[in-house]
Design a protein around this motif. Structure first.
Motif, PDB file in Angstrom:
ATOM      1  N   LEU A  19      -5.551   5.791   6.298  1.00 60.70           N
ATOM      2  CA  LEU A  19      -6.880   6.324   6.571  1.00 60.70           C
ATOM      3  C   LEU A  19      -7.740   5.361   7.378  1.00 60.70           C
ATOM      4  CD1 LEU A  19      -7.590   7.846   3.060  1.00 60.70           C
ATOM      5  CD2 LEU A  19      -6.835   9.028   5.118  1.00 60.70           C
ATOM      6  N   PRO A  20      -8.751   5.883   8.098  1.00 60.51           N
ATOM      7  CA  PRO A  20      -9.605   5.015   8.903  1.00 60.51           C
ATOM      8  C   PRO A  20     -10.548   4.178   8.052  1.00 60.51           C
ATOM      9  CG  PRO A  20     -10.396   7.263   8.992  1.00 60.51           C
ATOM     10  CD  PRO A  20      -9.088   7.298   8.271  1.00 60.51           C
ATOM     11  N   ALA A  21     -11.062   3.091   8.649  1.00 59.06           N
ATOM     12  CA  ALA A  21     -11.997   2.229   7.954  1.00 59.06           C
ATOM     13  C   ALA A  21     -13.337   2.935   7.772  1.00 59.06           C
ATOM     14  CB  ALA A  21     -12.195   0.946   8.754  1.00 59.06           C
ATOM     15  N   GLN A  22     -13.992   2.635   6.645  1.00 57.18           N
ATOM     16  CA  GLN A  22     -15.287   3.226   6.363  1.00 57.18           C
ATOM     17  C   GLN A  22     -16.385   2.178   6.232  1.00 57.18           C
ATOM     18  OE1 GLN A  22     -15.779   6.491   6.400  1.00 57.18           O
ATOM     19  NE2 GLN A  22     -13.613   6.832   6.820  1.00 57.18           N
ATOM     20  N   SER A  23     -16.054   0.971   5.821  1.00 55.83           N
ATOM     21  CA  SER A  23     -17.050  -0.071   5.623  1.00 55.83           C
ATOM     22  C   SER A  23     -16.377  -1.415   5.759  1.00 55.83           C
ATOM     23  CB  SER A  23     -17.678   0.059   4.238  1.00 55.83           C
ATOM     24  OG  SER A  23     -16.703  -0.206   3.242  1.00 55.83           O
ATOM     25  N   GLY A  99     -12.345   4.854  19.384  1.00 56.90           N
ATOM     26  CA  GLY A  99     -13.390   4.768  18.369  1.00 56.90           C
ATOM     27  C   GLY A  99     -13.235   3.603  17.414  1.00 56.90           C
ATOM     28  N   PHE A 100     -12.216   2.773  17.619  1.00 57.65           N
ATOM     29  CA  PHE A 100     -12.001   1.628  16.736  1.00 57.65           C
ATOM     30  C   PHE A 100     -11.955   0.337  17.539  1.00 57.65           C
ATOM     31  CE2 PHE A 100     -10.599   5.028  14.042  1.00 57.65           C
ATOM     32  CZ  PHE A 100     -10.892   4.598  12.759  1.00 57.65           C
ATOM     33  N   THR A 101     -12.245  -0.753  16.844  1.00 61.67           N
ATOM     34  CA  THR A 101     -12.072  -2.084  17.398  1.00 61.67           C
ATOM     35  C   THR A 101     -11.398  -2.951  16.345  1.00 61.67           C
ATOM     36  OG1 THR A 101     -13.171  -3.986  18.414  1.00 61.67           O
ATOM     37  CG2 THR A 101     -14.348  -2.899  16.633  1.00 61.67           C
ATOM     38  N   TYR A 102     -10.900  -4.114  16.765  1.00 58.73           N
ATOM     39  CA  TYR A 102     -10.176  -4.974  15.831  1.00 58.73           C
ATOM     40  C   TYR A 102     -10.523  -6.434  16.068  1.00 58.73           C
ATOM     41  CZ  TYR A 102      -7.128  -6.604  19.563  1.00 58.73           C
ATOM     42  OH  TYR A 102      -6.669  -7.188  20.711  1.00 58.73           O
ATOM     43  N   ALA A 103     -10.225  -7.257  15.063  1.00 53.84           N
ATOM     44  CA  ALA A 103     -10.377  -8.707  15.165  1.00 53.84           C
ATOM     45  C   ALA A 103      -9.224  -9.346  14.408  1.00 53.84           C
ATOM     46  CB  ALA A 103     -11.714  -9.162  14.567  1.00 53.84           C
ATOM     47  N   ILE A 104      -8.942 -10.609  14.725  1.00 57.63           N
ATOM     48  CA  ILE A 104      -7.931 -11.353  13.997  1.00 57.63           C
ATOM     49  C   ILE A 104      -8.606 -11.976  12.780  1.00 57.63           C
ATOM     50  CG2 ILE A 104      -6.265 -13.238  14.060  1.00 57.63           C
ATOM     51  CD1 ILE A 104      -5.508 -10.846  15.766  1.00 57.63           C
ATOM     52  N   ALA A 105      -8.267 -11.488  11.590  1.00 57.53           N
ATOM     53  CA  ALA A 105      -8.894 -11.965  10.364  1.00 57.53           C
ATOM     54  C   ALA A 105      -8.256 -13.255   9.874  1.00 57.53           C
ATOM     55  CB  ALA A 105      -8.804 -10.895   9.272  1.00 57.53           C
ATOM     56  N   LEU A 161     -15.943 -13.173  12.573  1.00 59.43           N
ATOM     57  CA  LEU A 161     -14.880 -12.479  13.292  1.00 59.43           C
ATOM     58  C   LEU A 161     -15.319 -12.162  14.725  1.00 59.43           C
ATOM     59  CD1 LEU A 161     -13.542  -9.938  10.630  1.00 59.43           C
ATOM     60  CD2 LEU A 161     -12.476 -12.066  11.373  1.00 59.43           C
ATOM     61  N   VAL A 162     -14.388 -12.316  15.645  1.00 59.98           N
ATOM     62  CA  VAL A 162     -14.643 -11.987  17.049  1.00 59.98           C
ATOM     63  C   VAL A 162     -13.969 -10.649  17.331  1.00 59.98           C
ATOM     64  CG1 VAL A 162     -14.352 -12.702  19.438  1.00 59.98           C
ATOM     65  CG2 VAL A 162     -14.741 -14.421  17.658  1.00 59.98           C
ATOM     66  N   TRP A 163     -14.777  -9.614  17.575  1.00 66.44           N
ATOM     67  CA  TRP A 163     -14.255  -8.258  17.729  1.00 66.44           C
ATOM     68  C   TRP A 163     -13.951  -7.944  19.187  1.00 66.44           C
ATOM     69  CZ3 TRP A 163     -13.095  -5.658  13.391  1.00 66.44           C
ATOM     70  CH2 TRP A 163     -13.696  -6.110  12.203  1.00 66.44           C
ATOM     71  N   ALA A 164     -12.913  -7.178  19.395  1.00 63.98           N
ATOM     72  CA  ALA A 164     -12.606  -6.689  20.736  1.00 63.98           C
ATOM     73  C   ALA A 164     -13.737  -5.773  21.192  1.00 63.98           C
ATOM     74  CB  ALA A 164     -11.279  -5.934  20.726  1.00 63.98           C
ATOM     75  N   PRO A 165     -14.111  -5.823  22.479  1.00 63.12           N
ATOM     76  CA  PRO A 165     -15.181  -4.948  22.964  1.00 63.12           C
ATOM     77  C   PRO A 165     -14.804  -3.480  22.789  1.00 63.12           C
ATOM     78  CG  PRO A 165     -14.660  -6.666  24.572  1.00 63.12           C
ATOM     79  CD  PRO A 165     -13.595  -6.707  23.534  1.00 63.12           C
ATOM     80  N   CYS A 166     -15.739  -2.680  22.304  1.00 65.55           N
ATOM     81  CA  CYS A 166     -15.479  -1.261  22.103  1.00 65.55           C
ATOM     82  C   CYS A 166     -15.391  -0.548  23.455  1.00 65.55           C
ATOM     83  CB  CYS A 166     -16.596  -0.631  21.271  1.00 65.55           C
ATOM     84  SG  CYS A 166     -16.473  -0.973  19.499  1.00 65.55           S
ATOM     85  N   GLY A 167     -14.395   0.322  23.576  1.00 66.16           N
ATOM     86  CA  GLY A 167     -14.265   1.156  24.766  1.00 66.16           C
ATOM     87  C   GLY A 167     -13.775   0.438  25.998  1.00 66.16           C
ATOM     88  N   VAL A 168     -13.383  -0.827  25.879  1.00 65.15           N
ATOM     89  CA  VAL A 168     -12.908  -1.600  27.026  1.00 65.15           C
ATOM     90  C   VAL A 168     -11.579  -2.240  26.652  1.00 65.15           C
ATOM     91  CG1 VAL A 168     -13.384  -3.496  28.606  1.00 65.15           C
ATOM     92  CG2 VAL A 168     -15.266  -2.100  27.729  1.00 65.15           C
ATOM     93  N   LEU A 169     -10.590  -2.092  27.529  1.00 63.56           N
ATOM     94  CA  LEU A 169      -9.282  -2.695  27.273  1.00 63.56           C
ATOM     95  C   LEU A 169      -9.294  -4.140  27.759  1.00 63.56           C
ATOM     96  CD1 LEU A 169      -6.426  -2.121  26.202  1.00 63.56           C
ATOM     97  CD2 LEU A 169      -5.768  -1.518  28.532  1.00 63.56           C
ATOM     98  N   GLN A 211     -12.549  -1.977  12.482  1.00 60.57           N
ATOM     99  CA  GLN A 211     -13.911  -1.486  12.317  1.00 60.57           C
ATOM    100  C   GLN A 211     -14.129  -0.322  13.275  1.00 60.57           C
ATOM    101  OE1 GLN A 211     -17.627  -4.070  11.484  1.00 60.57           O
ATOM    102  NE2 GLN A 211     -17.513  -3.983  13.698  1.00 60.57           N
ATOM    103  N   GLN A 212     -14.900   0.648  12.836  1.00 57.62           N
ATOM    104  CA  GLN A 212     -15.227   1.764  13.696  1.00 57.62           C
ATOM    105  C   GLN A 212     -16.297   1.360  14.697  1.00 57.62           C
ATOM    106  OE1 GLN A 212     -16.068   4.781  10.643  1.00 57.62           O
ATOM    107  NE2 GLN A 212     -14.354   5.964  11.456  1.00 57.62           N
ATOM    108  N   CYS A 213     -16.134   1.767  15.946  1.00 49.45           N
ATOM    109  CA  CYS A 213     -17.135   1.482  16.952  1.00 49.45           C
ATOM    110  C   CYS A 213     -18.364   2.362  16.746  1.00 49.45           C
ATOM    111  CB  CYS A 213     -16.567   1.736  18.357  1.00 49.45           C
ATOM    112  SG  CYS A 213     -15.280   0.563  18.849  1.00 49.45           S
ATOM    113  N   PRO A 214     -19.552   1.885  17.098  1.00 53.01           N
ATOM    114  CA  PRO A 214     -20.743   2.736  16.974  1.00 53.01           C
ATOM    115  C   PRO A 214     -20.658   3.917  17.923  1.00 53.01           C
ATOM    116  CG  PRO A 214     -21.237   0.739  18.185  1.00 53.01           C
ATOM    117  CD  PRO A 214     -19.864   0.571  17.651  1.00 53.01           C
ATOM    118  N   PRO A 215     -21.222   5.062  17.542  1.00 49.01           N
ATOM    119  CA  PRO A 215     -21.173   6.222  18.433  1.00 49.01           C
ATOM    120  C   PRO A 215     -21.917   5.961  19.743  1.00 49.01           C
ATOM    121  CG  PRO A 215     -22.481   6.677  16.453  1.00 49.01           C
ATOM    122  CD  PRO A 215     -21.932   5.300  16.312  1.00 49.01           C
ATOM    123  N   LYS A 216     -21.393   6.535  20.822  1.00 46.21           N
ATOM    124  CA  LYS A 216     -22.034   6.340  22.126  1.00 46.21           C
ATOM    125  C   LYS A 216     -23.296   7.166  22.232  1.00 46.21           C
ATOM    126  CE  LYS A 216     -17.730   5.281  24.551  1.00 46.21           C
ATOM    127  NZ  LYS A 216     -16.820   5.654  25.663  1.00 46.21           N
TER     128      LYS A 216
END
Length: 216
Positions: A19-23, A99-105, A161-169, A211-216
């Motif tokens: 399931l997707p992340a919620q918090s 709609g998701f982003t990730y970081a190395i925990a 945590l350093v998150w990958a930019p949302c919506g950008v590869l 983490q879920q990205c914020p809605p555009k």
């Protein structure tokens, strides 16, 4: 881990998840419901010659593993003067569900070291997304005499945590290094440090936070 991927070009591992992340409190346990794909863009370094490293993604999307087979630094005795330091840089393209982003925990490293009295060894690693500043390198030193397996873990607090930019590869870079100093006590004897295990491979595991990205 799921089957390994040889670092011989742009290859990918496809896996299914839950399931997707919620918090933030549940991000580590609940990756996105779609597949993650990792393409290996480049692999460079004296510690990972062509064909000696591989990448695999866990079936639940919470981690990926980098496996090495010839990652060894050594000094002393008749060692090549350039062999005291070995490094590897992996440049990965991580495709994540929309709609998701990730970081190395966290990152787990292990290997074997044989250090003479007076010798020392160090494992170092840093990570960064293309176009972003590099993380501060984490150092894990060993001092001789030492002859045993070693293991090191880099943990990152949630707030750091350093998150990958949302919506950008953006390509994700992993820089690792092994370094051995023969010292002055027994410089005529070889000391070495590997990212290696009894079967000839080392599995370096990178644990992902989602983490879920914020809605555009």
């Amino acid at each position: 881990m799921a089957g390994g991927l040889l670092l011989s070009g742009a290859v990918a591992a496809l896996v299914t998840t839950v399931l997707p992340a919620q918090s933030p409190s549940s991000v580590f346990d609940n990756p996105p419901p779609d597949k993650i794909v990792i393409d290996v863009a480049t692999v460079n370094g004296s510690g990972c010659p062509a064909g000696t490293a591989a990448v695999a993604v866990s079936p639940d999307n919470t981690a990926f593993t980098v496996t090495y087979s010839e990652y060894m630094a050594k000094a002393g005795g008749g060692s090549d003067p350039t062999a005291f330091r070995k490094n590897c840089q992996l440049n990965l393209v991580v495709h994540v569900p929309q709609g998701f982003t990730y970081a190395i925990a966290s990152a787990d490293y292990r290997g074997f070291a044989s250090l003479q009295k007076g010798a020392s060894g160090t494992q170092k690693a840093s990570y960064y997304f293309q176009g972003s500043p590099s993380t501060v390198p984490r150092n894990h030193p060993l001092t001789g005499p030492y002859s045993d397996d070693w293991q090191a873990t880099d943990d990152t607090d949630w707030a750091q945590l350093v998150w990958a930019p949302c919506g950008v590869l953006r390509n994700f870079n992993i820089n690792t290094e092994l370094r051995v100093n023969a010292g002055t006590t027994s410089p005529d004897k070889v000391s070495f440090m590997t990212m290696d295990s009894t079967d000839g491979d080392i599995s370096t595991v990178y644990h992902l936070a989602w983490q879920q990205c914020p809605p555009k």
